[in-house]
Design an enzyme around this catalytic site. Structure first.
Site, mmCIF file in Angstrom:
data_model
loop_
_atom_site.group_PDB
_atom_site.id
_atom_site.type_symbol
_atom_site.label_atom_id
_atom_site.label_comp_id
_atom_site.label_asym_id
_atom_site.label_seq_id
_atom_site.Cartn_x
_atom_site.Cartn_y
_atom_site.Cartn_z
ATOM 1 N N SER A 1 5.038 3.645 4.574
ATOM 2 C CA SER A 1 5.502 2.280 4.856
ATOM 3 C C SER A 1 6.964 2.312 5.295
ATOM 4 O O SER A 1 7.830 2.800 4.567
ATOM 5 C CB SER A 1 5.389 1.426 3.589
ATOM 6 O OG SER A 1 6.196 0.268 3.731
ATOM 7 N N HIS B 1 2.672 2.659 8.503
ATOM 8 C CA HIS B 1 2.355 1.369 7.868
ATOM 9 C C HIS B 1 3.522 0.419 8.100
ATOM 10 O O HIS B 1 4.651 0.680 7.656
ATOM 11 C CB HIS B 1 2.111 1.574 6.372
ATOM 12 C CG HIS B 1 1.576 0.359 5.665
ATOM 13 N ND1 HIS B 1 0.261 -0.010 5.703
ATOM 14 C CD2 HIS B 1 2.218 -0.574 4.917
ATOM 15 C CE1 HIS B 1 0.098 -1.116 4.976
ATOM 16 N NE2 HIS B 1 1.277 -1.473 4.488
ATOM 17 N N ASP C 1 4.980 -3.189 7.456
ATOM 18 C CA ASP C 1 4.844 -4.368 6.586
ATOM 19 C C ASP C 1 5.513 -5.578 7.222
ATOM 20 O O ASP C 1 6.739 -5.612 7.345
ATOM 21 C CB ASP C 1 5.473 -4.087 5.208
ATOM 22 C CG ASP C 1 4.583 -3.192 4.373
ATOM 23 O OD1 ASP C 1 5.075 -2.190 3.826
ATOM 24 O OD2 ASP C 1 3.379 -3.500 4.279
ATOM 25 N N MET D 1 6.323 -9.479 6.920
ATOM 26 C CA MET D 1 6.392 -10.505 5.872
ATOM 27 C C MET D 1 7.080 -11.754 6.427
ATOM 28 O O MET D 1 8.057 -11.639 7.181
ATOM 29 C CB MET D 1 7.185 -9.970 4.678
ATOM 30 C CG MET D 1 6.571 -8.711 4.090
ATOM 31 S SD MET D 1 7.552 -8.116 2.692
ATOM 32 C CE MET D 1 6.662 -6.618 2.305
ATOM 33 N N HIS E 1 0.339 -4.397 8.552
ATOM 34 C CA HIS E 1 -0.071 -5.172 7.387
ATOM 35 C C HIS E 1 0.580 -6.551 7.484
ATOM 36 O O HIS E 1 1.784 -6.685 7.234
ATOM 37 C CB HIS E 1 0.374 -4.409 6.128
ATOM 38 C CG HIS E 1 0.023 -5.122 4.857
ATOM 39 N ND1 HIS E 1 0.544 -4.713 3.644
ATOM 40 C CD2 HIS E 1 -0.764 -6.193 4.588
ATOM 41 C CE1 HIS E 1 0.082 -5.510 2.688
ATOM 42 N NE2 HIS E 1 -0.712 -6.413 3.243
ATOM 43 N N MET F 1 1.444 -9.826 6.142
ATOM 44 C CA MET F 1 1.575 -10.656 4.957
ATOM 45 C C MET F 1 2.212 -11.968 5.417
ATOM 46 O O MET F 1 3.366 -12.292 5.105
ATOM 47 C CB MET F 1 2.436 -9.956 3.885
ATOM 48 C CG MET F 1 1.748 -8.760 3.268
ATOM 49 S SD MET F 1 2.869 -7.602 2.450
ATOM 50 C CE MET F 1 3.360 -6.609 3.878
ATOM 51 N N MET G 1 -4.421 -3.808 -2.548
ATOM 52 C CA MET G 1 -3.036 -3.893 -3.022
ATOM 53 C C MET G 1 -2.976 -3.486 -4.487
ATOM 54 O O MET G 1 -3.690 -4.037 -5.328
ATOM 55 C CB MET G 1 -2.492 -5.309 -2.852
ATOM 56 C CG MET G 1 -2.358 -5.782 -1.400
ATOM 57 S SD MET G 1 -1.414 -4.659 -0.359
ATOM 58 C CE MET G 1 0.199 -4.753 -1.148
ATOM 59 N N ASP H 1 -2.217 0.464 -1.482
ATOM 60 C CA ASP H 1 -0.852 0.131 -1.058
ATOM 61 C C ASP H 1 -0.039 -0.485 -2.198
ATOM 62 O O ASP H 1 -0.340 -1.576 -2.658
ATOM 63 C CB ASP H 1 -0.965 -0.888 0.097
ATOM 64 C CG ASP H 1 0.355 -1.274 0.676
ATOM 65 O OD1 ASP H 1 0.370 -2.172 1.546
ATOM 66 O OD2 ASP H 1 1.385 -0.710 0.271
HETATM 67 C C1 DX5 Z 1 4.420 -4.342 -0.373
HETATM 68 C C2 DX5 Z 1 4.001 -3.578 0.875
HETATM 69 C C3 DX5 Z 1 3.813 -2.111 0.594
HETATM 70 C C4 DX5 Z 1 5.086 -1.458 0.113
HETATM 71 C C5 DX5 Z 1 4.804 -0.065 -0.387
HETATM 72 O O1 DX5 Z 1 4.273 -5.703 -0.139
HETATM 73 O O2 DX5 Z 1 2.777 -4.069 1.380
HETATM 74 O O3 DX5 Z 1 3.357 -1.464 1.776
HETATM 75 O O4 DX5 Z 1 6.018 -1.397 1.151
HETATM 76 O O5 DX5 Z 1 6.017 0.421 -0.869
HETATM 77 P P1 DX5 Z 1 6.084 1.314 -2.201
HETATM 78 O O6 DX5 Z 1 5.330 2.556 -1.865
HETATM 79 O O7 DX5 Z 1 7.548 1.521 -2.398
HETATM 80 O O8 DX5 Z 1 5.436 0.516 -3.291
HETATM 81 ZN ZN ZN Z 2 1.840 -2.885 3.025
#
Ligand code: DX5
Ligand code: ZN
Length: 219
Positions: free
Chosen positions: A9, A34, A36, A38, A67, A69, A138, A176
């Site tokens: 990620s 990956h 993320d 948000m 991903h 979110m 998750m 994840d």
């Molecule tokens: C959290 C993300 C994950 C996160 C994983 O909302 O979807 O992908 O970045 O990071 P670690 O491995 O640090 O938990």
């Molecule tokens: Zn993620």
């Protein structure tokens, strides 16, 4: 048994050097990246959008495992597809019609991912399982890297694997959140074949990304 893949990620990467960080991940043996996304609404954090993904696309040919979110998500799917996402993963709670959103991702010729939060049951997507390429389980409540793994989700991985084997579905099971050297083997033996990691990959072993990726893959 499917090959174990690692999807680092970039949420834990140096955001001022994202292009170079992605090249480092590829050189270190990452199987995909990956990303993320948000929106500060679906999750209490705000990260990047399509323009950044478009800018990063030229740094690697690795799969962009995006991903989302974000909510509402349907109207943004095309922007992420055009920016260079390869897998587009959405949360069922973020769309009014999961089947329509899945079909929309398909028409854009991208792989379909659906993500289940720790408190979201498999039941919510049971009618779509045969149409999904990847289920993102998750193991933290989404929004931030560096959170603690929630062990109760192991049962969800085992059930998804059981359904997959019984019904001969082909979805990948990706996990994840809070993945580290202490829980990766348990997650893999429960049935996951793709592990997402940010903190462990970038921080452990003095930031030796190659070693961290290899260690997470060990079964
Ligand atoms: C959290 C993300 C994950 C996160 C994983 O909302 O979807 O992908 O970045 O990071 P670690 O491995 O640090 O938990
Ligand atoms: Zn993620």
């Amino acid at each position: 048994m499917k090959k174990i893949q690692i999807s680092p990620s970039i949420l834990s990467a140096d955001f001022s050097q994202l292009g170079n960080e992605i090249k480092k991940l590829e050189d270190a043996g990452a199987d995909m990246i990956h990303v993320d996304v948000m929106d500060g609404h679906f999750v209490p954090n705000l990260t990047i959008g399509p323009p950044v993904i478009k800018a990063l696309r030229k740094y690697t040919s690795l799969i962009f495992d995006v991903h989302l979110m974000i909510s509402p998500v349907h109207k943004y799917i095309k922007d992420f597809a055009n920016a260079g996402a390869d897998i587009i993963t959405i949360h069922p709670e973020a769309t009014d019609n999961l089947n329509e959103s899945i079909k929309h991702i398909r028409t854009l010729e991208k792989k379909v991912g659906v993500s289940l939060n720790p408190n979201t049951e498999i039941d919510i997507i049971k009618n779509e399982l045969e149409n999904i390429d990847l289920i993102l389980v998750m193991s933290v409540f989404p929004g931030f890297g560096g959170q603690k793994f929630i062990p109760e989700i192991i049962k969800k991985i085992e059930l998804l694997k059981k359904i997959k084997d019984e019904k001969k579905y082909s979805y990948d099971i990706e996990v994840d959140g809070g993945i580290n050297f202490a829980n990766s083997k348990e997650v893999i033996s429960a049935g996951a074949n793709i592990l997402v990691s940010g903190t462990t990959i970038f921080k452990e072993n003095n930031g030796n990304i190659k070693k961290n990726i290899e260690t997470l893959k060990e079964v």
